[in-house]
Scaffold this motif. Structure first.
Motif, PDB file in Angstrom:
ATOM      1  N   GLN A 187       0.314  -1.494  -0.372  1.00  0.00           N
ATOM      2  CA  GLN A 187       0.027  -0.201   0.226  1.00  0.00           C
ATOM      3  C   GLN A 187       0.731   1.184   0.176  1.00  0.00           C
ATOM      4  OE1 GLN A 187      -2.107  -1.175   3.202  1.00  0.00           O
ATOM      5  NE2 GLN A 187      -3.408  -1.694   2.171  1.00  0.00           N
ATOM      6  N   VAL A 188       1.886   1.448   0.733  1.00  0.00           N
ATOM      7  CA  VAL A 188       2.807   2.587   1.246  1.00  0.00           C
ATOM      8  C   VAL A 188       3.457   2.797  -0.044  1.00  0.00           C
ATOM      9  CG1 VAL A 188       4.928   2.795   1.881  1.00  0.00           C
ATOM     10  CG2 VAL A 188       2.965   2.073   3.525  1.00  0.00           C
ATOM     11  N   HIS A 189       3.896   1.587  -1.128  1.00  0.00           N
ATOM     12  CA  HIS A 189       4.443   1.625  -2.306  1.00  0.00           C
ATOM     13  C   HIS A 189       4.046   1.877  -3.512  1.00  0.00           C
ATOM     14  CE1 HIS A 189       7.610   0.073   0.869  1.00  0.00           C
ATOM     15  NE2 HIS A 189       8.951   1.170   0.120  1.00  0.00           N
TER      16      HIS A 189
ATOM     17  N   PHE B 238      -2.477  -8.144  -6.484  1.00  0.00           N
ATOM     18  CA  PHE B 238      -2.024  -8.953  -5.214  1.00  0.00           C
ATOM     19  C   PHE B 238      -2.978 -10.032  -4.757  1.00  0.00           C
ATOM     20  CE2 PHE B 238      -0.846  -8.728  -0.128  1.00  0.00           C
ATOM     21  CZ  PHE B 238      -0.650  -9.723   0.153  1.00  0.00           C
ATOM     22  N   ILE B 239      -2.772 -11.796  -5.468  1.00  0.00           N
ATOM     23  CA  ILE B 239      -3.210 -12.328  -5.075  1.00  0.00           C
ATOM     24  C   ILE B 239      -3.277 -13.609  -4.160  1.00  0.00           C
ATOM     25  CG2 ILE B 239      -3.515 -14.739  -6.066  1.00  0.00           C
ATOM     26  CD1 ILE B 239      -2.695 -13.271  -8.918  1.00  0.00           C
ATOM     27  N   VAL B 240      -4.396 -13.426  -3.147  1.00  0.00           N
ATOM     28  CA  VAL B 240      -4.301 -14.455  -1.842  1.00  0.00           C
ATOM     29  C   VAL B 240      -5.116 -15.524  -1.778  1.00  0.00           C
ATOM     30  CG1 VAL B 240      -5.025 -13.797   0.976  1.00  0.00           C
ATOM     31  CG2 VAL B 240      -3.326 -11.911  -0.086  1.00  0.00           C
ATOM     32  N   ILE B 241      -4.565 -16.570  -1.182  1.00  0.00           N
ATOM     33  CA  ILE B 241      -5.148 -17.557  -1.154  1.00  0.00           C
ATOM     34  C   ILE B 241      -5.139 -17.802   0.278  1.00  0.00           C
ATOM     35  CG2 ILE B 241      -5.583 -19.983  -1.880  1.00  0.00           C
ATOM     36  CD1 ILE B 241      -3.918 -18.961  -4.046  1.00  0.00           C
ATOM     37  N   GLY B 242      -6.530 -17.827   0.703  1.00  0.00           N
ATOM     38  CA  GLY B 242      -7.349 -18.506   2.165  1.00  0.00           C
ATOM     39  C   GLY B 242      -8.501 -18.532   2.930  1.00  0.00           C
TER      40      GLY B 242
ATOM     41  N   ASN C  42      -7.751  -5.789   7.246  1.00  0.00           N
ATOM     42  CA  ASN C  42      -7.714  -4.557   6.180  1.00  0.00           C
ATOM     43  C   ASN C  42      -7.594  -4.693   4.525  1.00  0.00           C
ATOM     44  OD1 ASN C  42      -6.257  -2.139   8.111  1.00  0.00           O
ATOM     45  ND2 ASN C  42      -5.614  -4.363   9.309  1.00  0.00           N
ATOM     46  N   ALA C  43      -7.837  -5.944   4.190  1.00  0.00           N
ATOM     47  CA  ALA C  43      -7.430  -6.099   3.397  1.00  0.00           C
ATOM     48  C   ALA C  43      -8.903  -5.835   2.576  1.00  0.00           C
ATOM     49  CB  ALA C  43      -7.155  -7.994   2.894  1.00  0.00           C
ATOM     50  N   HIS C  44      -9.150  -4.820   1.619  1.00  0.00           N
ATOM     51  CA  HIS C  44      -9.938  -5.434   0.344  1.00  0.00           C
ATOM     52  C   HIS C  44     -10.106  -5.658  -0.446  1.00  0.00           C
ATOM     53  CE1 HIS C  44     -10.487  -0.876   2.221  1.00  0.00           C
ATOM     54  NE2 HIS C  44      -9.634  -0.870   2.223  1.00  0.00           N
ATOM     55  N   LEU C  45     -11.246  -7.132  -1.139  1.00  0.00           N
ATOM     56  CA  LEU C  45     -10.779  -7.864  -1.583  1.00  0.00           C
ATOM     57  C   LEU C  45     -11.931  -7.383  -2.493  1.00  0.00           C
ATOM     58  CD1 LEU C  45     -10.755 -10.491   1.857  1.00  0.00           C
ATOM     59  CD2 LEU C  45      -8.880  -9.414   0.781  1.00  0.00           C
ATOM     60  N   THR C  46     -11.255  -8.606  -3.975  1.00  0.00           N
ATOM     61  CA  THR C  46     -12.782  -9.410  -4.632  1.00  0.00           C
ATOM     62  C   THR C  46     -11.898 -10.197  -4.354  1.00  0.00           C
ATOM     63  OG1 THR C  46     -11.112  -8.328  -6.531  1.00  0.00           O
ATOM     64  CG2 THR C  46     -12.431  -6.445  -5.683  1.00  0.00           C
ATOM     65  N   MET C  47     -13.285 -11.387  -5.484  1.00  0.00           N
ATOM     66  CA  MET C  47     -13.295 -12.449  -5.611  1.00  0.00           C
ATOM     67  C   MET C  47     -12.954 -12.963  -7.369  1.00  0.00           C
ATOM     68  SD  MET C  47     -14.824 -14.962  -2.939  1.00  0.00           S
ATOM     69  CE  MET C  47     -15.126 -16.306  -3.481  1.00  0.00           C
TER      70      MET C  47
ATOM     71  N   TYR D  16      -8.911 -14.957  -4.029  1.00  0.00           N
ATOM     72  CA  TYR D  16      -8.740 -13.017  -3.674  1.00  0.00           C
ATOM     73  C   TYR D  16      -7.943 -12.171  -4.856  1.00  0.00           C
ATOM     74  CZ  TYR D  16     -12.075 -14.633   0.105  1.00  0.00           C
ATOM     75  OH  TYR D  16     -12.461 -15.031   1.337  1.00  0.00           O
ATOM     76  N   VAL D  17      -8.438 -10.903  -4.526  1.00  0.00           N
ATOM     77  CA  VAL D  17      -7.531 -10.233  -4.950  1.00  0.00           C
ATOM     78  C   VAL D  17      -7.626  -8.905  -4.278  1.00  0.00           C
ATOM     79  CG1 VAL D  17      -6.694  -8.371  -7.281  1.00  0.00           C
ATOM     80  CG2 VAL D  17      -7.153 -10.812  -7.593  1.00  0.00           C
ATOM     81  N   VAL D  18      -6.425  -8.609  -3.489  1.00  0.00           N
ATOM     82  CA  VAL D  18      -6.557  -7.164  -3.026  1.00  0.00           C
ATOM     83  C   VAL D  18      -6.449  -6.143  -3.637  1.00  0.00           C
ATOM     84  CG1 VAL D  18      -5.026  -7.020  -0.592  1.00  0.00           C
ATOM     85  CG2 VAL D  18      -4.890  -9.080  -0.877  1.00  0.00           C
ATOM     86  N   LYS D  19      -6.770  -5.104  -3.021  1.00  0.00           N
ATOM     87  CA  LYS D  19      -6.661  -3.976  -3.335  1.00  0.00           C
ATOM     88  C   LYS D  19      -5.747  -3.059  -2.956  1.00  0.00           C
ATOM     89  CE  LYS D  19      -9.255   0.251  -5.444  1.00  0.00           C
ATOM     90  NZ  LYS D  19     -10.253   0.946  -5.397  1.00  0.00           N
ATOM     91  N   VAL D  20      -4.999  -2.868  -3.387  1.00  0.00           N
ATOM     92  CA  VAL D  20      -3.460  -1.695  -3.190  1.00  0.00           C
ATOM     93  C   VAL D  20      -3.755  -0.589  -3.219  1.00  0.00           C
ATOM     94  CG1 VAL D  20      -2.156  -4.197  -2.059  1.00  0.00           C
ATOM     95  CG2 VAL D  20      -1.949  -3.058  -4.034  1.00  0.00           C
TER      96      VAL D  20
END
Length: 241
Positions: free
Chosen positions: A187-189, A195-199, A213-218, A237-241
């Motif tokens: 986020q800072v950078h 950013f793909i997150v599986i969980g 804190n993660a803004h998620l889409t599926m 998920y794809v996390v919006k950063v």
């Protein structure tokens, strides 16, 4: 449990239920997946859901009294995969194909906390990283399927984020601070890639701080062949950063 013992018991169970095709299909799905993982390959298809329906149990419990035990026994599968193969996130070839289609064949990718690097093995142009410090895990001996750079998640992101299009984090621990540190760094950078997150949201993977804190889409593409098969409801998920 040793995988050979688990296979042997499944095969015995398959013989017992040989006339009950819904149970045989599930057992065959599990045996096929185990056979693939033993060869450092992926099963072609997702593992079938392991829980038997109440109707199936009630309709067959008199002829097959052992049917009451089937689901609970099959649900040992994930632990068997962890202990014997160091696999927490269970992938299949159809899903890897979808992931490749999503990121594109010309993209450059980074996998953090890669474990035995199953994803990186089959995804083009992917750098696999993990600190390989599995002390205290159910499987304490990493045996990566492909080359893994020994570096922890935040160091890996710091080193590679400017050079990759996608960062993948599968089944991060639900303790510590690594996952939220990675998210805050990106986020800072102002990371422009995916950013793909599986969980499992608010469950078996990742920390509470991360999910808060993660803004998620599926994305549909990434979840059509990534289907929960046991009590852990993980998703992509794809996390919006």
């Amino acid at each position: 449990m040793q995988v050979s013992e688990y296979q042997h018991q499944l095969e015995a169970m398959r013989g017992y239920f040989q006339q009950l095709s819904p149970v045989v299909q599930i057992i065959d799905s599990v045996l096929t997946a185990i056979d693939a993982f033993q060869q450092h390959k992926l099963p072609a298809n997702p593992i079938l859901p392991l829980e038997l329906s109440d109707d199936l149990i009630l309709d067959n419990v008199i002829e097959y009294p052992e049917i009451m035990k089937v689901s609970s026994y099959l649900e040992n599968l994930r632990q068997v995969l962890v202990e014997n193969f160091g696999i927490w996130h269970v992938a299949n070839q159809q899903w890897i194909n979808d992931l490749q289609r999503f990121v594109g064949t010309k993209s450059h990718n980074l996998e953090i906390m890669a474990g035995n690097a199953m994803i990186s093995t089959f995804l083009l142009n992917t750098i696999a990283t993990d600190n390989l410090d599995w002390q205290g895990q159910d499987n304490q001996h990493p045996q990566p399927w492909t080359k893994v750079k020994k570096v922890d998640a935040i160091e890996a992101v710091n080193k590679y984020y400017a050079h990759v299009d996608n960062i993948i984090m599968a089944w991060a621990p639900n303790m510590g601070t690594a996952d939220i540190e990675v998210l805050e760094f990106l986020q800072v950078h102002h990371f422009k890639g995916n950013f793909i997150v599986i969980g499992e949201k608010n469950g078996a993977t990742n920390t509470e701080a991360f999910w808060q804190n993660a803004h998620l889409t599926m994305p549909t593409l990434l979840n059509r062949h990534h289907q929960p098969f046991d009590f852990i409801q993980d998703a992509v998920y794809v996390v919006k950063v």
